[in-house]
Design a protein around this motif. Structure first.
Motif, PDB file in Angstrom:
ATOM      1  N   GLU A  26       0.910  -1.154  -0.087  1.00  0.00           N
ATOM      2  CA  GLU A  26      -0.021  -0.088  -0.038  1.00  0.00           C
ATOM      3  C   GLU A  26       0.984   1.318   0.059  1.00  0.00           C
ATOM      4  N   ALA A  27       0.269   2.227   0.074  1.00  0.00           N
ATOM      5  CA  ALA A  27       0.796   3.616  -0.209  1.00  0.00           C
ATOM      6  C   ALA A  27       1.797   3.784   0.765  1.00  0.00           C
ATOM      7  N   ASP A  28       1.569   3.507   2.158  1.00  0.00           N
ATOM      8  CA  ASP A  28       2.438   3.575   3.235  1.00  0.00           C
ATOM      9  C   ASP A  28       3.473   2.597   3.475  1.00  0.00           C
ATOM     10  N   GLY A  29       3.588   1.826   2.366  1.00  0.00           N
ATOM     11  CA  GLY A  29       4.647   0.657   2.415  1.00  0.00           C
ATOM     12  C   GLY A  29       4.105  -0.566   3.235  1.00  0.00           C
ATOM     13  N   GLY A  30       3.156  -0.473   3.899  1.00  0.00           N
ATOM     14  CA  GLY A  30       2.430  -1.831   4.524  1.00  0.00           C
ATOM     15  C   GLY A  30       1.914  -2.737   3.694  1.00  0.00           C
ATOM     16  N   ARG A  31       1.996  -3.924   3.956  1.00  0.00           N
ATOM     17  CA  ARG A  31       1.602  -4.948   3.263  1.00  0.00           C
ATOM     18  C   ARG A  31       0.241  -5.196   3.616  1.00  0.00           C
ATOM     19  N   GLU A  32      -0.785  -5.961   2.401  1.00  0.00           N
ATOM     20  CA  GLU A  32      -2.033  -6.350   2.851  1.00  0.00           C
ATOM     21  C   GLU A  32      -2.389  -7.484   1.920  1.00  0.00           C
ATOM     22  N   GLU A  33      -2.884  -8.505   2.265  1.00  0.00           N
ATOM     23  CA  GLU A  33      -3.546  -9.506   1.549  1.00  0.00           C
ATOM     24  C   GLU A  33      -4.878  -9.163   0.938  1.00  0.00           C
ATOM     25  N   VAL A  34      -5.014  -9.654  -0.402  1.00  0.00           N
ATOM     26  CA  VAL A  34      -6.343  -9.460  -1.022  1.00  0.00           C
ATOM     27  C   VAL A  34      -6.841 -10.743  -1.312  1.00  0.00           C
ATOM     28  N   ILE A  35      -8.077 -10.829  -1.626  1.00  0.00           N
ATOM     29  CA  ILE A  35      -8.729 -11.974  -2.102  1.00  0.00           C
ATOM     30  C   ILE A  35      -9.497 -11.829  -3.316  1.00  0.00           C
ATOM     31  N   LEU A  36      -9.282 -12.629  -4.326  1.00  0.00           N
ATOM     32  CA  LEU A  36     -10.261 -12.519  -5.421  1.00  0.00           C
ATOM     33  C   LEU A  36     -11.330 -13.862  -5.342  1.00  0.00           C
ATOM     34  N   VAL A  37     -12.525 -13.241  -5.226  1.00  0.00           N
ATOM     35  CA  VAL A  37     -13.471 -14.335  -5.535  1.00  0.00           C
ATOM     36  C   VAL A  37     -14.347 -14.310  -6.769  1.00  0.00           C
ATOM     37  N   ARG A  38     -14.939 -15.478  -7.108  1.00  0.00           N
ATOM     38  CA  ARG A  38     -15.667 -15.432  -8.391  1.00  0.00           C
ATOM     39  C   ARG A  38     -17.077 -15.032  -7.890  1.00  0.00           C
ATOM     40  N   ARG A  60      -7.257 -18.175   5.121  1.00  0.00           N
ATOM     41  CA  ARG A  60      -6.079 -18.329   5.894  1.00  0.00           C
ATOM     42  C   ARG A  60      -5.075 -19.095   5.136  1.00  0.00           C
ATOM     43  N   GLY A  61      -5.154 -19.164   3.820  1.00  0.00           N
ATOM     44  CA  GLY A  61      -4.113 -19.848   3.148  1.00  0.00           C
ATOM     45  C   GLY A  61      -4.628 -20.852   2.107  1.00  0.00           C
ATOM     46  N   SER A  62      -5.589 -21.135   2.442  1.00  0.00           N
ATOM     47  CA  SER A  62      -6.238 -22.495   1.691  1.00  0.00           C
ATOM     48  C   SER A  62      -7.908 -22.001   1.120  1.00  0.00           C
ATOM     49  N   GLY A  63      -8.014 -20.883   0.816  1.00  0.00           N
ATOM     50  CA  GLY A  63      -9.224 -20.201   0.199  1.00  0.00           C
ATOM     51  C   GLY A  63     -10.236 -19.930   1.182  1.00  0.00           C
ATOM     52  N   PHE A 118       0.783  -4.695  -6.839  1.00  0.00           N
ATOM     53  CA  PHE A 118       0.944  -5.999  -6.598  1.00  0.00           C
ATOM     54  C   PHE A 118       2.268  -6.503  -6.160  1.00  0.00           C
ATOM     55  N   LEU A 119       2.464  -7.362  -5.233  1.00  0.00           N
ATOM     56  CA  LEU A 119       3.710  -7.859  -4.752  1.00  0.00           C
ATOM     57  C   LEU A 119       3.967  -9.329  -5.122  1.00  0.00           C
ATOM     58  N   HIS A 120       2.807 -10.059  -4.981  1.00  0.00           N
ATOM     59  CA  HIS A 120       3.140 -11.624  -5.049  1.00  0.00           C
ATOM     60  C   HIS A 120       1.840 -12.315  -4.842  1.00  0.00           C
ATOM     61  N   GLU A 121       1.791 -13.567  -5.435  1.00  0.00           N
ATOM     62  CA  GLU A 121       0.735 -14.208  -5.122  1.00  0.00           C
ATOM     63  C   GLU A 121       0.890 -14.964  -3.937  1.00  0.00           C
ATOM     64  N   GLY A 122      -0.331 -15.305  -3.066  1.00  0.00           N
ATOM     65  CA  GLY A 122      -0.389 -15.854  -1.712  1.00  0.00           C
ATOM     66  C   GLY A 122      -0.130 -14.981  -0.708  1.00  0.00           C
ATOM     67  N   GLY A 123      -0.265 -15.368   0.439  1.00  0.00           N
ATOM     68  CA  GLY A 123      -0.140 -14.469   1.781  1.00  0.00           C
ATOM     69  C   GLY A 123       1.157 -13.532   1.960  1.00  0.00           C
ATOM     70  N   ILE A 124       1.016 -12.664   2.889  1.00  0.00           N
ATOM     71  CA  ILE A 124       2.163 -12.155   3.184  1.00  0.00           C
ATOM     72  C   ILE A 124       3.238 -13.011   4.043  1.00  0.00           C
ATOM     73  N   GLU A 125       4.416 -13.001   3.553  1.00  0.00           N
ATOM     74  CA  GLU A 125       5.460 -13.891   3.917  1.00  0.00           C
ATOM     75  C   GLU A 125       6.362 -13.297   4.914  1.00  0.00           C
ATOM     76  N   GLU A 126       6.839 -14.046   5.786  1.00  0.00           N
ATOM     77  CA  GLU A 126       7.770 -13.709   6.723  1.00  0.00           C
ATOM     78  C   GLU A 126       8.891 -12.512   6.390  1.00  0.00           C
ATOM     79  N   ASP A 127       9.201 -12.798   5.322  1.00  0.00           N
ATOM     80  CA  ASP A 127      10.679 -11.960   4.653  1.00  0.00           C
ATOM     81  C   ASP A 127       9.935 -10.913   3.846  1.00  0.00           C
ATOM     82  N   ASP A 128       8.851 -10.503   3.962  1.00  0.00           N
ATOM     83  CA  ASP A 128       8.306  -9.474   2.979  1.00  0.00           C
ATOM     84  C   ASP A 128       8.660  -8.072   3.471  1.00  0.00           C
TER      85      ASP A 128
END
Ligand code: FES
Length: 139
Positions: A26-38, A60-63, A118-128
């Motif tokens: 995000e603009a403040d440099g923080g990470r955020e997870e986003v979900i796409l749903v059908r 929580r990582g599995s949909g 966009f950063l990457h697929e999947g959730g926030i990782e520890e080394d983000d």
């Protein structure tokens, strides 16, 4: 913030029951997870947290759990309309999930929200890059 739409996934990559999880900055440099749903006729994107307790993730990582076009919070079961994000029943009643703008063109979903990139697929990782919050090894 972004220079243009970022290709996220094909619509067919987004599960019909469940969700496609990715991480943005995000603009403040923080990470955020986003979900796409059908949806019946496309997709919607929501920040991956409940409106009752905002530290509770919907996916929580599995949909995320989906039922009859609604996203189900795994903690206390609030149901959010997958299209509008609105919760009309449960602990989060009256609240709406935080929307992220995406578009679909020729079966491809793109992130068009200028408030995040966009950063990457999947959730926030520890080394983000969130320093020092979770030291899991000690010597
Ligand atoms: S945390 Fe989602 S309904 Fe309570």
């Amino acid at each position: 913030m972004t220079t243009g739409p970022t290709r996220l996934a094909d619509v067919s990559d987004v599960p019909e029951t469940g969700s496609y999880l990715f991480t943005v900055r995000e603009a403040d440099g923080g990470r955020e997870e986003v979900i796409l749903v059908r949806l019946a006729d496309g997709v919607a994107a929501w920040k991956n947290f409940c409106q009752h307790e905002t530290d509770q993730r919907l996916d929580r990582g599995s949909g995320a759990a989906m039922r009859d076009g609604e996203i189900l919070c795994p903690k206390h079961g609030s149901m959010f309309d997958a299209r509008t994000g609105y919760c009309d029943d449960g602990k989060a009643a009256g609240a709406t999930l935080v929307e992220v703008e995406v578009t679909v063109e020729e079966g491809v979903v793109s992130l068009t929200d200028e408030r995040c990139e966009f950063l990457h697929e999947g959730g926030i990782e520890e080394d983000d890059g969130m320093p020092g919050t979770s030291s899991h090894l000690s010597f």
